[in-house]
Design a protein around this motif. Sequence first.
Motif, PDB file in Angstrom:
ATOM      1  N   ASP A 106       8.599  32.553 -32.460  1.00  0.00           N
ATOM      2  CA  ASP A 106       9.263  32.152 -33.713  1.00  0.00           C
ATOM      3  C   ASP A 106       9.626  33.386 -34.527  1.00  0.00           C
ATOM      4  N   GLU A 107       8.734  34.350 -34.493  1.00  0.00           N
ATOM      5  CA  GLU A 107       8.994  35.597 -35.249  1.00  0.00           C
ATOM      6  C   GLU A 107       9.852  36.571 -34.443  1.00  0.00           C
ATOM      7  N   THR A 108       9.684  36.532 -33.119  1.00  0.00           N
ATOM      8  CA  THR A 108      10.378  37.475 -32.218  1.00  0.00           C
ATOM      9  C   THR A 108      11.003  36.696 -31.073  1.00  0.00           C
ATOM     10  N   PRO A 109      12.109  36.010 -31.323  1.00  0.00           N
ATOM     11  CA  PRO A 109      12.678  35.094 -30.322  1.00  0.00           C
ATOM     12  C   PRO A 109      13.399  35.750 -29.157  1.00  0.00           C
ATOM     13  N   GLU A 110      13.609  37.078 -29.231  1.00  0.00           N
ATOM     14  CA  GLU A 110      14.236  37.790 -28.110  1.00  0.00           C
ATOM     15  C   GLU A 110      13.319  38.915 -27.663  1.00  0.00           C
ATOM     16  N   LEU A 111      12.988  38.919 -26.353  1.00  0.00           N
ATOM     17  CA  LEU A 111      12.098  39.938 -25.804  1.00  0.00           C
ATOM     18  C   LEU A 111      12.886  40.847 -24.869  1.00  0.00           C
ATOM     19  N   ASP A 112      12.414  42.074 -24.730  1.00  0.00           N
ATOM     20  CA  ASP A 112      13.092  43.036 -23.851  1.00  0.00           C
ATOM     21  C   ASP A 112      12.641  42.891 -22.402  1.00  0.00           C
ATOM     22  N   LEU A 113      11.341  42.616 -22.213  1.00  0.00           N
ATOM     23  CA  LEU A 113      10.788  42.589 -20.860  1.00  0.00           C
ATOM     24  C   LEU A 113       9.567  41.680 -20.831  1.00  0.00           C
ATOM     25  N   THR A 114       9.531  40.818 -19.831  1.00  0.00           N
ATOM     26  CA  THR A 114       8.318  40.043 -19.549  1.00  0.00           C
ATOM     27  C   THR A 114       7.776  40.446 -18.188  1.00  0.00           C
ATOM     28  N   VAL A 115       6.485  40.729 -18.148  1.00  0.00           N
ATOM     29  CA  VAL A 115       5.802  41.054 -16.896  1.00  0.00           C
ATOM     30  C   VAL A 115       4.801  39.958 -16.610  1.00  0.00           C
ATOM     31  N   ASP A 116       4.921  39.325 -15.416  1.00  0.00           N
ATOM     32  CA  ASP A 116       4.077  38.171 -15.111  1.00  0.00           C
ATOM     33  C   ASP A 116       3.846  38.088 -13.612  1.00  0.00           C
ATOM     34  N   GLY A 117       2.803  37.372 -13.246  1.00  0.00           N
ATOM     35  CA  GLY A 117       2.499  37.187 -11.833  1.00  0.00           C
ATOM     36  C   GLY A 117       3.259  36.011 -11.248  1.00  0.00           C
ATOM     37  N   ALA A 118       2.921  35.680 -10.017  1.00  0.00           N
ATOM     38  CA  ALA A 118       3.527  34.520  -9.355  1.00  0.00           C
ATOM     39  C   ALA A 118       2.604  34.056  -8.242  1.00  0.00           C
ATOM     40  N   ASP A 119       2.733  32.781  -7.912  1.00  0.00           N
ATOM     41  CA  ASP A 119       1.952  32.242  -6.801  1.00  0.00           C
ATOM     42  C   ASP A 119       2.699  32.373  -5.477  1.00  0.00           C
ATOM     43  N   GLU A 120       4.020  32.286  -5.539  1.00  0.00           N
ATOM     44  CA  GLU A 120       4.872  32.559  -4.383  1.00  0.00           C
ATOM     45  C   GLU A 120       6.163  33.196  -4.885  1.00  0.00           C
ATOM     46  N   VAL A 121       6.706  34.129  -4.109  1.00  0.00           N
ATOM     47  CA  VAL A 121       8.003  34.762  -4.359  1.00  0.00           C
ATOM     48  C   VAL A 121       8.794  34.710  -3.056  1.00  0.00           C
ATOM     49  N   ASP A 122      10.057  34.221  -3.133  1.00  0.00           N
ATOM     50  CA  ASP A 122      10.864  34.257  -1.898  1.00  0.00           C
ATOM     51  C   ASP A 122      11.869  35.408  -1.986  1.00  0.00           C
ATOM     52  N   PRO A 123      12.576  35.714  -0.905  1.00  0.00           N
ATOM     53  CA  PRO A 123      13.489  36.874  -0.927  1.00  0.00           C
ATOM     54  C   PRO A 123      14.599  36.774  -1.967  1.00  0.00           C
ATOM     55  N   GLN A 124      14.888  35.570  -2.430  1.00  0.00           N
ATOM     56  CA  GLN A 124      15.910  35.393  -3.481  1.00  0.00           C
ATOM     57  C   GLN A 124      15.295  35.454  -4.886  1.00  0.00           C
ATOM     58  N   LEU A 125      14.040  35.885  -4.947  1.00  0.00           N
ATOM     59  CA  LEU A 125      13.320  35.994  -6.234  1.00  0.00           C
ATOM     60  C   LEU A 125      13.131  34.640  -6.912  1.00  0.00           C
ATOM     61  N   ARG A 126      13.087  33.604  -6.106  1.00  0.00           N
ATOM     62  CA  ARG A 126      12.688  32.288  -6.626  1.00  0.00           C
ATOM     63  C   ARG A 126      11.167  32.209  -6.573  1.00  0.00           C
ATOM     64  N   LEU A 127      10.556  31.634  -7.567  1.00  0.00           N
ATOM     65  CA  LEU A 127       9.111  31.685  -7.709  1.00  0.00           C
ATOM     66  C   LEU A 127       8.497  30.296  -7.774  1.00  0.00           C
ATOM     67  N   ILE A 128       7.232  30.236  -7.345  1.00  0.00           N
ATOM     68  CA  ILE A 128       6.352  29.149  -7.757  1.00  0.00           C
ATOM     69  C   ILE A 128       5.310  29.784  -8.663  1.00  0.00           C
ATOM     70  N   LYS A 129       5.146  29.195  -9.850  1.00  0.00           N
ATOM     71  CA  LYS A 129       4.122  29.668 -10.793  1.00  0.00           C
ATOM     72  C   LYS A 129       3.368  28.472 -11.353  1.00  0.00           C
ATOM     73  N   GLY A 130       2.172  28.744 -11.910  1.00  0.00           N
ATOM     74  CA  GLY A 130       1.433  27.680 -12.563  1.00  0.00           C
ATOM     75  C   GLY A 130       0.037  27.426 -12.062  1.00  0.00           C
ATOM     76  N   ALA A 131      -0.425  28.234 -11.117  1.00  0.00           N
ATOM     77  CA  ALA A 131      -1.803  28.025 -10.622  1.00  0.00           C
ATOM     78  C   ALA A 131      -2.813  28.169 -11.758  1.00  0.00           C
ATOM     79  N   GLY A 132      -2.434  28.994 -12.757  1.00  0.00           N
ATOM     80  CA  GLY A 132      -3.319  29.153 -13.909  1.00  0.00           C
ATOM     81  C   GLY A 132      -2.983  28.247 -15.073  1.00  0.00           C
ATOM     82  N   ALA A 133      -2.149  27.249 -14.825  1.00  0.00           N
ATOM     83  CA  ALA A 133      -1.827  26.189 -15.802  1.00  0.00           C
ATOM     84  C   ALA A 133      -1.022  26.706 -16.994  1.00  0.00           C
TER      85      ALA A 133
END
Length: 233
Positions: free
Chosen positions: A73-100
């Motif tokens: 709400d205070e900072t609605p635009e970010l420069d970079l997000t760094v996050d994990g993933a549960d699966e990554v395919d070669p097209q950079l499509r992800l499955i995420k959410g194992a940690g809810a």
Amino acid sequence: MSPDDLKKLAAARALELVRPGMRLGLGTGSTAKHFVDLLGARVAAGLDVLCVATSEVTQAQAESLGIPMSTLDETPELDLTVDGADEVDPQLRLIKGAGAALLREKIVAAASKRMVVIADDSKLVAELGRFPLPIEVVPFGLEATRRAMAAAITASGAAGELRLRKRPDGTVLLTDGGHYILDAHLGRIANPELLGAALNVVPGVVEHGLFLGLAAGAILASGDGLKILGAIE
Ligand SMILES: O=C[C@H](O)[C@H](O)[C@H](O)COP(=O)(O)O
């Protein structure tokens, strides 16, 4: 190197992307935890950043490290997000959410100019789906929503059981947003875009763990070093 060492390696490489004055999205999970720890040390040494967390757990970790925190709400635009993933395919499509944390993670990723995934190389797969797809749903009307989801999954060409996520003590898990998670054990997802679109229109579905078109790049650590997918800079 242990899987945790590999996660640290990927996190350290992602830290090299951080510039003074950046507005950062901080991911959730064991790999993102290493990134936040390393970022905290840089902040303690004087790095100037402003961050938004993707979960209450990450928020608490960042605050404990003295990392300056904000909100979307205070900072609605970010420069970079760094996050994990549960699966990554070669097209950079992800499955995420194992940690809810998938709902806030997707909102933060979408508010970022760039999202970079960090993971050990075991997360790289030729086709998504071996990892169960987390789907966040409203508790009200769960069984009706489950039936509609099953129909949408079938119509998209996938198939598999939907299991309500429980905590270790057997109680139903509630996400930071107060929702439930149904994990879809599909085995394979031949058409992630079709499945994602089908789930998006099911009443009661809040969000799903397919991250499509959100990751600009991925840093994958293996015993042989780092593999970079896409554009991380
Ligand atoms: O909800 C959790 C997040 O999507 C995590 O980023 C994902 O589960 C990967 O976690 P980890 O780095 O612990 O494998």
